[in-house]
Scaffold this motif. Structure first.
Motif, mmCIF file in Angstrom:
data_model
loop_
_atom_site.group_PDB
_atom_site.id
_atom_site.type_symbol
_atom_site.label_atom_id
_atom_site.label_comp_id
_atom_site.label_asym_id
_atom_site.label_seq_id
_atom_site.Cartn_x
_atom_site.Cartn_y
_atom_site.Cartn_z
ATOM 1 N N ALA A 5 55.961 -36.069 13.211
ATOM 2 C CA ALA A 5 55.391 -37.412 13.262
ATOM 3 C C ALA A 5 55.893 -38.248 12.097
ATOM 4 N N GLY A 8 52.080 -43.934 10.107
ATOM 5 C CA GLY A 8 50.709 -43.803 9.653
ATOM 6 C C GLY A 8 50.533 -44.502 8.328
ATOM 7 N N PHE A 19 53.322 -45.591 14.817
ATOM 8 C CA PHE A 19 54.009 -44.374 14.406
ATOM 9 C C PHE A 19 54.560 -43.642 15.612
ATOM 10 N N CYS A 21 56.527 -39.817 17.156
ATOM 11 C CA CYS A 21 56.620 -38.363 17.081
ATOM 12 C C CYS A 21 57.923 -37.964 17.759
ATOM 13 N N THR A 106 49.148 -37.027 11.320
ATOM 14 C CA THR A 106 49.444 -38.097 10.375
ATOM 15 C C THR A 106 48.161 -38.889 10.119
ATOM 16 N N GLN A 107 47.901 -39.180 8.860
ATOM 17 C CA GLN A 107 46.647 -39.830 8.471
ATOM 18 C C GLN A 107 46.720 -41.343 8.686
#
Length: 112
Positions: A5, A8, A19, A21, A106-107
């Motif tokens: 990923a 984020g 974002f 992936c 991912t944050q």
């Protein structure tokens, strides 16, 4: 199978994030893909999914704000998130539906 990923981060409420992936080790164009998220203290939940043919479905909480898309040539699935809310704060995971394979997460943090 690997899912990497990108993106984020931190954004203010009302803002946007995108974002992606990148998948390897699978026949990407034949696989349905999805994004899940898990907020602190909550169960992981489906955010959006896209079939190999491009059909999409969304959680009610993100309909009209989030858009999932795929690029089979680049082997990527992306999530465009608009009009973000603090309740969208979570770790977001990329997921290969048929293979039950998860990305590393991912944050996303949305400040009020």
């Amino acid at each position: 199978v690997q899912l990497q990923a990108f993106g984020g981060g931190l954004v203010q409420a009302g803002g946007y994030l995108r974002f992606s992936c990148a998948a390897s080790g699978i026949a990407f164009r034949f696989n349905a893909m999805a994004w899940y998220r898990q907020a602190p203290g909550k169960q992981r939940e489906l955010v959006a999914a896209i079939t190999s043919g491009g059909s999409t479905n969304y959680a009610e909480s993100v309909k009209g704000r989030f858009t999932i898309s795929r690029d089979n040539a680049k082997r990527t699935v992306s999530l465009q998130m608009n009009s973000l809310k603090p309740e969208d704060t979570a770790i977001y995971y990329c997921y290969v539906v048929a293979g039950s394979v998860w990305g590393q997460g991912t944050q996303v943090t949305v400040s009020s």
